[in-house]
Design a protein around this motif. Structure first.
Motif, short mmCIF file in Angstrom:
data_model
loop_
_atom_site.label_atom_id
_atom_site.label_comp_id
_atom_site.label_asym_id
_atom_site.label_seq_id
_atom_site.Cartn_x
_atom_site.Cartn_y
_atom_site.Cartn_z
N ARG A 20 48.82 32.07 49.70
CA ARG A 20 49.90 31.96 48.71
C ARG A 20 50.15 33.36 48.16
NH1 ARG A 20 52.11 27.65 46.13
NH2 ARG A 20 50.41 26.26 46.80
N LEU A 21 51.41 33.78 48.16
CA LEU A 21 51.75 35.16 47.81
C LEU A 21 51.60 35.39 46.30
CD1 LEU A 21 52.75 37.80 49.13
CD2 LEU A 21 55.08 37.06 48.61
N GLN A 22 50.84 36.41 45.94
CA GLN A 22 50.55 36.67 44.53
C GLN A 22 51.51 37.68 43.92
OE1 GLN A 22 45.81 36.09 44.13
NE2 GLN A 22 46.43 37.55 45.68
N GLY A 23 51.64 38.84 44.55
CA GLY A 23 52.48 39.87 43.95
C GLY A 23 52.00 40.22 42.56
N HIS A 24 52.88 40.11 41.57
CA HIS A 24 52.54 40.44 40.19
C HIS A 24 52.02 39.24 39.40
CE1 HIS A 24 54.89 44.48 39.67
NE2 HIS A 24 54.15 44.45 40.77
N ILE A 25 51.93 38.06 40.02
CA ILE A 25 51.36 36.92 39.31
C ILE A 25 49.87 37.19 39.10
CG2 ILE A 25 50.88 34.45 39.38
CD1 ILE A 25 53.45 34.05 40.92
N ASP A 26 49.41 36.91 37.89
CA ASP A 26 48.08 37.37 37.47
C ASP A 26 47.01 36.31 37.74
OD1 ASP A 26 46.28 39.15 36.48
OD2 ASP A 26 46.85 38.93 34.38
N ILE A 27 46.51 36.29 38.97
CA ILE A 27 45.54 35.29 39.41
C ILE A 27 44.13 35.86 39.31
CG2 ILE A 27 44.84 33.83 41.35
CD1 ILE A 27 47.59 33.18 40.15
N PRO A 28 43.17 35.13 38.75
CA PRO A 28 41.79 35.63 38.64
C PRO A 28 41.03 35.48 39.94
CG PRO A 28 41.90 33.43 37.74
CD PRO A 28 43.31 33.79 38.13
N LEU A 29 39.86 36.09 40.00
CA LEU A 29 38.95 35.91 41.12
C LEU A 29 38.47 34.46 41.17
CD1 LEU A 29 36.66 39.08 40.83
CD2 LEU A 29 38.74 38.78 42.23
N ASN A 30 38.25 33.96 42.38
CA ASN A 30 37.59 32.67 42.52
C ASN A 30 36.07 32.90 42.60
OD1 ASN A 30 37.11 33.57 45.13
ND2 ASN A 30 38.42 32.07 46.14
N PRO A 31 35.25 31.86 42.70
CA PRO A 31 33.80 32.08 42.75
C PRO A 31 33.36 33.02 43.87
CG PRO A 31 34.25 29.79 42.24
CD PRO A 31 35.56 30.41 42.56
N GLU A 32 33.98 32.91 45.03
CA GLU A 32 33.65 33.82 46.12
C GLU A 32 34.01 35.25 45.75
OE1 GLU A 32 32.50 35.53 49.73
OE2 GLU A 32 31.92 33.70 48.68
N GLY A 33 35.15 35.43 45.11
CA GLY A 33 35.57 36.77 44.69
C GLY A 33 34.61 37.37 43.68
N ARG A 34 34.09 36.54 42.78
CA ARG A 34 33.13 37.05 41.80
C ARG A 34 31.82 37.45 42.49
NH1 ARG A 34 35.55 32.83 38.81
NH2 ARG A 34 33.81 31.38 39.18
N ARG A 35 31.40 36.67 43.49
CA ARG A 35 30.21 37.06 44.25
C ARG A 35 30.44 38.37 45.00
NH1 ARG A 35 29.82 31.36 45.16
NH2 ARG A 35 30.97 31.53 47.14
N GLN A 36 31.64 38.51 45.56
CA GLN A 36 31.97 39.76 46.25
C GLN A 36 31.94 40.94 45.29
OE1 GLN A 36 35.79 38.76 47.86
NE2 GLN A 36 34.96 37.93 49.76
N ALA A 37 32.49 40.75 44.09
CA ALA A 37 32.50 41.83 43.10
C ALA A 37 31.09 42.23 42.69
CB ALA A 37 33.31 41.40 41.88
N ASP A 38 30.21 41.25 42.55
CA ASP A 38 28.82 41.56 42.21
C ASP A 38 28.13 42.32 43.34
OD1 ASP A 38 29.09 40.33 39.75
OD2 ASP A 38 28.22 38.43 40.40
N ALA A 39 28.40 41.93 44.58
CA ALA A 39 27.83 42.64 45.73
C ALA A 39 28.37 44.07 45.80
CB ALA A 39 28.15 41.89 47.02
N LEU A 40 29.63 44.22 45.50
CA LEU A 40 30.25 45.54 45.47
C LEU A 40 29.58 46.42 44.40
CD1 LEU A 40 32.72 47.28 46.46
CD2 LEU A 40 34.00 46.23 44.58
N ALA A 41 29.34 45.85 43.25
CA ALA A 41 28.69 46.60 42.16
C ALA A 41 27.31 47.10 42.59
CB ALA A 41 28.57 45.73 40.92
N ARG A 42 26.56 46.25 43.28
CA ARG A 42 25.24 46.67 43.75
C ARG A 42 25.37 47.79 44.78
NH1 ARG A 42 24.38 41.02 43.47
NH2 ARG A 42 24.72 40.76 45.71
N ALA A 43 26.35 47.68 45.65
CA ALA A 43 26.53 48.69 46.70
C ALA A 43 26.92 50.05 46.14
CB ALA A 43 27.60 48.21 47.69
N LEU A 44 27.62 50.05 45.02
CA LEU A 44 28.12 51.30 44.44
C LEU A 44 27.27 51.81 43.29
CD1 LEU A 44 31.97 50.62 44.43
CD2 LEU A 44 30.61 51.85 46.13
N ALA A 45 26.15 51.16 43.03
CA ALA A 45 25.34 51.51 41.85
C ALA A 45 24.88 52.96 41.87
CB ALA A 45 24.13 50.58 41.76
N ALA A 46 24.64 53.52 43.05
CA ALA A 46 24.14 54.89 43.13
C ALA A 46 25.25 55.92 43.33
CB ALA A 46 23.12 55.00 44.27
N GLU A 47 26.50 55.47 43.42
CA GLU A 47 27.62 56.41 43.62
C GLU A 47 27.89 57.18 42.32
OE1 GLU A 47 29.54 57.11 46.27
OE2 GLU A 47 28.99 55.51 47.69
#
Length: 213
Positions: A20-47
């Motif tokens: 579903r096309l989002q564009g400027h509609i302000d959609i939050p992360l779903n549970p999978e997206g939040r897990r991805q964001a947490d994994a990203l945070a761990r990966a970048l912790a030393a950057e």
């Protein structure tokens, strides 16, 4: 001086999952997206990140806030928003094709000056979008010479950066993937973006293994 840029697409949303096309509609992360964001945070912790910048749309902002953690500030920039698609926003791709066949065909044919019909918001062409978001990225790079910054944005913004860095024309078909929560490394010097690496997702694959265990 050269600025190093980690350009990151936001984590998954419910609308990403069903095309579903989002564009400027302000959609939050779903549970999978939040897990991805947490994994990203761990990966970048030393950057050594000197600044963390995000589109002001919450899917990007939530992803950036995970990277920043409680002790760092996320700066927001509307120039880093996804392309505005006018009336197409909120529609499934299949429904756009059925309801607006000519406009959908122009979009899929990569007519870079075609503008979808206006809806709640006035749409922009791909050419307009390209200049808007690449100018935004460049402005942040200029503010941080010799430093490393993270910019969390959207699939279309990353596509534009890729095209700018590689010299790929705006009209050519996209032959590369832009994955949610992927890390993409660029440098900026002498007014130009250069691509260093694309589509780092090992941190997400490790997340899947962890979930299985």
């Amino acid at each position: 001086m050269t600025t190093s840029i980690l350009l990151i697409r936001h984590g998954e949303t419910a609308w990403n999952a069903v095309r579903r096309l989002q564009g400027h509609i302000d959609i939050p992360l779903n549970p999978e997206g939040r897990r991805q964001a947490d994994a990203l945070a761990r990966a970048l912790a030393a950057e050594p990140l000197h600044a963390i910048i995000a589109s002001d749309l919450q899917r990007a902002l939530q992803t950036a806030q995970a990277v920043a953690g409680p002790d760092r500030t996320v700066q927001q920039d509307v120039q880093l928003r996804e392309r505005c698609y006018g009336v197409f926003e909120g529609m499934l791709y299949a429904d756009i094709e059925r309801t607006y066949p000519a406009e959908f065909a122009a979009w899929q044919a990569r007519d870079i000056d075609a503008v979808p019909p206006a809806g709640e918001r006035v749409a922009e062409s791909f050419r307009q979008f390209f200049h808007r978001c690449t100018d935004g990225i460049a402005a942040w790079a200029v503010r941080h010479p010799g430093q490393t910054i993270a910019i969390v944005a959207h699939g279309g913004v990353l596509e534009c950066a890729y095209r700018a860095a590689t010299g790929m024309t705006l009209e050519s078909p996209r032959d590369f993937q832009v994955k949610n929560a992927s890390i993409n490394r660029f440098t900026f010097a002498n007014g130009k973006l250069a691509l260093q690496s694309w589509g780092e997702t090992a941190h997400l694959e490790q997340l899947v293994l962890d979930d299985i265990v």
